[in-house]
Scaffold this motif. Structure first.
Motif, PDB file in Angstrom:
ATOM      1  N   LEU A   1      12.240  47.823  39.057  1.00 31.86           N
ATOM      2  CA  LEU A   1      12.612  48.603  40.235  1.00 31.86           C
ATOM      3  C   LEU A   1      11.896  48.102  41.491  1.00 31.86           C
ATOM      4  O   LEU A   1      12.496  48.002  42.563  1.00 31.86           O
ATOM      5  CB  LEU A   1      12.304  50.090  40.019  1.00 31.86           C
TER       6      LEU A   1
ATOM      7  N   ALA B   1      19.096  47.757  35.122  1.00 30.20           N
ATOM      8  CA  ALA B   1      17.700  48.169  35.295  1.00 30.20           C
ATOM      9  C   ALA B   1      17.440  48.513  36.750  1.00 30.20           C
ATOM     10  O   ALA B   1      16.771  49.496  37.052  1.00 30.20           O
ATOM     11  CB  ALA B   1      16.761  47.062  34.830  1.00 30.20           C
ATOM     12  N   THR B   2      17.987  47.714  37.673  1.00 27.16           N
ATOM     13  CA  THR B   2      17.780  48.037  39.085  1.00 27.16           C
ATOM     14  C   THR B   2      18.771  49.104  39.533  1.00 27.16           C
ATOM     15  O   THR B   2      18.469  49.885  40.427  1.00 27.16           O
ATOM     16  CB  THR B   2      17.917  46.779  39.976  1.00 27.16           C
TER      17      THR B   2
ATOM     18  N   PHE C   1      23.315  70.472  29.443  1.00 27.76           N
ATOM     19  CA  PHE C   1      22.085  70.635  30.223  1.00 27.76           C
ATOM     20  C   PHE C   1      21.960  72.079  30.710  1.00 27.76           C
ATOM     21  O   PHE C   1      20.934  72.708  30.525  1.00 27.76           O
ATOM     22  CB  PHE C   1      22.049  69.663  31.410  1.00 27.76           C
TER      23      PHE C   1
ATOM     24  N   GLY D   1      19.458  51.631  37.967  1.00 31.49           N
ATOM     25  CA  GLY D   1      18.820  52.909  37.682  1.00 31.49           C
ATOM     26  C   GLY D   1      17.945  53.374  38.829  1.00 31.49           C
ATOM     27  O   GLY D   1      17.620  54.542  38.945  1.00 31.49           O
ATOM     28  N   ALA D   2      17.591  52.435  39.712  1.00 32.67           N
ATOM     29  CA  ALA D   2      16.723  52.762  40.839  1.00 32.67           C
ATOM     30  C   ALA D   2      17.423  53.698  41.804  1.00 32.67           C
ATOM     31  O   ALA D   2      16.787  54.470  42.501  1.00 32.67           O
ATOM     32  CB  ALA D   2      16.306  51.495  41.568  1.00 32.67           C
TER      33      ALA D   2
ATOM     34  N   THR E   1      19.232  66.791  36.072  1.00 36.20           N
ATOM     35  CA  THR E   1      19.314  66.723  34.601  1.00 36.20           C
ATOM     36  C   THR E   1      18.224  65.820  34.026  1.00 36.20           C
ATOM     37  O   THR E   1      17.785  66.017  32.901  1.00 36.20           O
ATOM     38  CB  THR E   1      20.668  66.164  34.125  1.00 36.20           C
ATOM     39  N   GLN E   2      17.785  64.847  34.833  1.00 42.92           N
ATOM     40  CA  GLN E   2      16.768  63.920  34.336  1.00 42.92           C
ATOM     41  C   GLN E   2      15.436  64.621  34.099  1.00 42.92           C
ATOM     42  O   GLN E   2      14.567  64.103  33.414  1.00 42.92           O
ATOM     43  CB  GLN E   2      16.568  62.768  35.328  1.00 42.92           C
ATOM     44  N   MET E   3      15.279  65.800  34.704  1.00 48.54           N
ATOM     45  CA  MET E   3      14.013  66.512  34.556  1.00 48.54           C
ATOM     46  C   MET E   3      14.001  67.402  33.315  1.00 48.54           C
ATOM     47  O   MET E   3      12.975  67.950  32.963  1.00 48.54           O
ATOM     48  CB  MET E   3      13.752  67.373  35.792  1.00 48.54           C
TER      49      MET E   3
ATOM     50  N   VAL F   1      25.586  59.986  29.783  1.00 48.46           N
ATOM     51  CA  VAL F   1      26.553  60.454  30.784  1.00 48.46           C
ATOM     52  C   VAL F   1      25.960  60.426  32.207  1.00 48.46           C
ATOM     53  O   VAL F   1      26.557  59.819  33.100  1.00 48.46           O
ATOM     54  CB  VAL F   1      27.102  61.850  30.413  1.00 48.46           C
ATOM     55  N   PRO F   2      24.781  61.041  32.452  1.00 46.56           N
ATOM     56  CA  PRO F   2      24.249  60.998  33.821  1.00 46.56           C
ATOM     57  C   PRO F   2      24.004  59.568  34.302  1.00 46.56           C
ATOM     58  O   PRO F   2      24.345  59.219  35.426  1.00 46.56           O
ATOM     59  CB  PRO F   2      22.934  61.774  33.723  1.00 46.56           C
TER      60      PRO F   2
ATOM     61  N   VAL G   1       8.690  62.168  35.981  1.00 40.70           N
ATOM     62  CA  VAL G   1       9.710  62.925  35.269  1.00 40.70           C
ATOM     63  C   VAL G   1       9.868  62.429  33.829  1.00 40.70           C
ATOM     64  O   VAL G   1       9.996  63.215  32.897  1.00 40.70           O
ATOM     65  CB  VAL G   1      11.042  62.837  36.045  1.00 40.70           C
TER      66      VAL G   1
ATOM     67  N   ILE H   1      27.275  57.839  35.142  1.00 37.88           N
ATOM     68  CA  ILE H   1      27.867  58.341  36.390  1.00 37.88           C
ATOM     69  C   ILE H   1      27.175  57.684  37.590  1.00 37.88           C
ATOM     70  O   ILE H   1      27.824  57.206  38.521  1.00 37.88           O
ATOM     71  CB  ILE H   1      27.751  59.882  36.485  1.00 37.88           C
TER      72      ILE H   1
ATOM     73  N   LYS I   1      19.080  56.033  41.039  1.00 39.17           N
ATOM     74  CA  LYS I   1      18.980  57.369  40.460  1.00 39.17           C
ATOM     75  C   LYS I   1      18.210  58.323  41.321  1.00 39.17           C
ATOM     76  O   LYS I   1      17.059  58.133  41.597  1.00 39.17           O
ATOM     77  CB  LYS I   1      18.282  57.297  39.096  1.00 39.17           C
TER      78      LYS I   1
END
Lengths: 269, 319
Positions: free
Chosen positions: B202, A263-264, B49, A266-267, A107-109, A144-145, B250, A148, A269
């Motif tokens: 990160l 922030a980390t 999506f 999210g890594a 979904t991130q794309m 949402v993504p 991305v 999660i 992900k």
């Protein structure tokens, strides 16, 4: 490399940070200039003038409230959807978990403009254009993504014995989720919630495309329209920018731990 | 959950608890309960999506315009939307700009981001505080950053040109936003500024995960900081670096807010990307079908970037 260094590094760090944050300083400086002649703004606001803020609050006060309502709504919706899903993906023996997680990453794309393009027609049919609900639903595509992913990582770190113990005591899955997992995930919920709030607060694309009137106008769109209309009132424009920056700045100061964790986080992900 | 439990009363209860069936039924019930946790989020993701992606593909083959909203009809036109956008003089430059913007932004964010991560990895007083304050540019709404930079880069009154003049580096102002070649550099710089904190955060996290004793061992072996970085830090950081770059691709390919606010795609279309073009086609010219086609091209470019990246990464890991 982990040896403790002294203050010279701190000074270098402050200089680097100063360079990186200069635009933020400059925004604040500009917002404190008298109307009109920001062209010659000094390096320091020696005579701060708050008229920019008066104008900004008069013109954009309603937009700030709209942003607040939409962002808060997005937090509620995103966490309500993401927390049970994260629990299922983290702790329940479900088939296809890998596929779902991969789907969430994919979904991130999907570019926001693609989502907006399709939603415009659907919203038009459903009467969701120019509505807070419509904007909350669309803005949550960022929240949402992310929620999660962050909550799943969090819930995986809850010791399995605690959950097993509750199961032994005869608690159902729902009960375990509500009385054991959620209370233990408060930190994760705060981290995810903060970011979801900032995502929705920062949204520009959906606010721009899914509104055809000014009925629901978040501050990002207000600011954008301001650029076109008031290029000679840079102080009010910059004051609006400062006001729109307040949530991010305040959360960074108050909830520093959560922000760095997110922030980390999210890594993953 | 309902479909699972409803079946029970319809059937006569077995005289003796058929244990195998009870277990099977309990297991089914359990699985349905488990699914219910996932269902709402899954439904949302499919609606917001899945549906848009499919709908965009359909729309890109239709003459979907403003009129569609009144008449309700969107005639099938085959590949005409794609032919129109691909043959347009604007497409080539927009594609090139998207690629340049993405590659330059990635390099510009990653290298300083890594340097800052290494810098903050050496513990020093107030390091943690400074490191989290550094996140601010990334947390600010992009419209805010864009507005601020737009003002800072103004040719006549902007602080950047003023500083350059005060330092006697140049006498006349640089047309940061109004020069056709400078404008792209400017939006890339703004995007780099936004992205550095993300990269730093990160990569710093990745550095933290490298066991400290490896660095100590390298030092005991007499390795200097550069050798340590090349042979210990970098190989171990590679997976995280890969994630950072992939996320960077991305997110950068679809950047929209910054360009629209800082330059509006101008001057003379010099900073138009596939994302801003798609927006203009759909929401300024109300050619939703063509906007959808452009959006799909954007998705393909994003996929291509990701594939190239993954392949390069795999080759590097195998080597």
């Amino acid at each position: 490399m982990k040896r403790t260094r002294g203050w010279p590094s701190t000074i270098a760090g402050i200089v680097l940070l100063g360079l990186m944050l200069f635009p933020v300083y400059w925004m604040v400086n500009a917002s404190l200039q008298p109307a009109g002649n920001v062209l010659r703004a000094g390096w320091f606001p020696l005579h701060p003038d708050f008229s920019g803020y008066t104008t900004a609050l008069r013109d954009q006060g309603g937009s700030l409230v709209t942003s607040l309502v939409v962002a808060a709504g997005s937090v509620v919706l995103s966490l309500a959807l993401a927390a049970p899903a994260a629990y299922a993906l983290a702790r329940l023996p479900l088939r296809g978990t890998g596929v779902v997680v991969f789907g969430i990453l994919v979904t991130q794309m999907v570019p926001g403009i693609v989502v907006a393009n399709a939603l415009y027609g659907a919203y038009n049919d459903l009467g969701l254009l120019n509505s807070r609900l419509g904007l909350i639903l669309a803005d949550s595509t960022a929240g949402v993504p992310f929620a999660i992913i962050v909550l799943r990582a969090f819930m995986r770190s809850i010791p399995g014995e605690i959950i097993e113990a509750a199961r032994m005591d005869g608690a159902g899955r729902l009960r375990v989720f509500r009385s054991v997992v959620l209370p233990l995930s408060v930190n994760g919920l705060i981290t995810a919630g903060l970011f979801v709030f900032l995502f929705a607060w920062s949204d520009f694309l959906f606010a721009l495309t899914l509104n055809t009137t000014d009925a629901v106008r978040p501050v990002t769109v207000g600011l954008y329209q301001y650029i076109g209309a008031h290029t000679n009132q840079w102080n009010a424009l910059m004051a609006t920018a400062v006001l729109a920056s307040l949530p991010a700045s305040a959360l960074l100061v108050v909830a520093q731990r959560h922000i760095t964790a997110g922030a980390t986080g999210g890594a993953v992900k | 959950m309902r479909s699972g439990s409803r079946r029970t009363p319809d059937r006569p209860a077995p005289p003796r608890a058929d244990s195998a069936r009870t277990v099977a039924r309990a297991r089914l019930r359990e699985r349905v309960v488990h699914g219910m946790f996932l269902l709402p989020a899954l439904a949302y993701l499919l609606l917001f999506f899945g549906y848009p992606v499919v709908k965009n593909v359909v729309m890109s083959f239709q003459q979907y315009t403003a009129a569609t909203f009144y008449t309700g009809s969107a005639p099938f036109v085959g590949l005409r939307n794609y032919a129109k956008i691909l043959s347009s003089d604007l497409f080539g430059p927009a594609l090139l700009t998207t690629v340049l913007f993405t590659v330059a932004s990635l390099l510009g964010q990653f290298v300083p981001g890594l340097a800052l991560a290494l810098f903050f990895h050496r513990k020093f007083p107030l390091g943690g505080l400074l490191r989290s304050l550094l996140l601010l540019p990334w947390l600010l709404p992009l419209v805010v950053s864009g507005t601020t930079w737009r003002w800072m880069l103004d040719t006549d009154s902007g602080v950047v040109n003023r500083a350059l003049r005060d330092l006697h580096l140049l006498s006349s102002g640089v047309p940061w936003l109004t020069g056709t070649s400078q404008a792209l550099v400017s939006v890339i710089l703004v995007n780099i500024w936004v992205g550095i904190p993300f990269n730093t955060a990160l990569l710093y996290g990745g550095l933290q995960d490298i066991p400290a004793h490896l660095h100590e061992a390298a030092k005991l072996d007499g390795a200097g900081p550069l050798t340590t970085f090349r042979h210990v830090t970098w190989p171990l950081l590679r997976p995280v670096a890969g994630v950072v770059l992939l996320l960077g691709v991305v997110y950068t390919v679809k950047v929209f807010d910054i360009i629209l606010v800082v330059t509006g795609g101008g001057p003379a279309g010099a900073t138009e990307t596939l994302a801003t073009r798609s927006y203009e086609l759909s929401f300024e010219q109300f050619e939703f079908g063509r906007g959808a086609a452009m959006g799909n091209v954007l998705v393909l470019v994003s996929l291509a970037f990701a594939l190239v990246h993954l392949r390069a990464n795999r080759r590097a890991l195998n080597a």
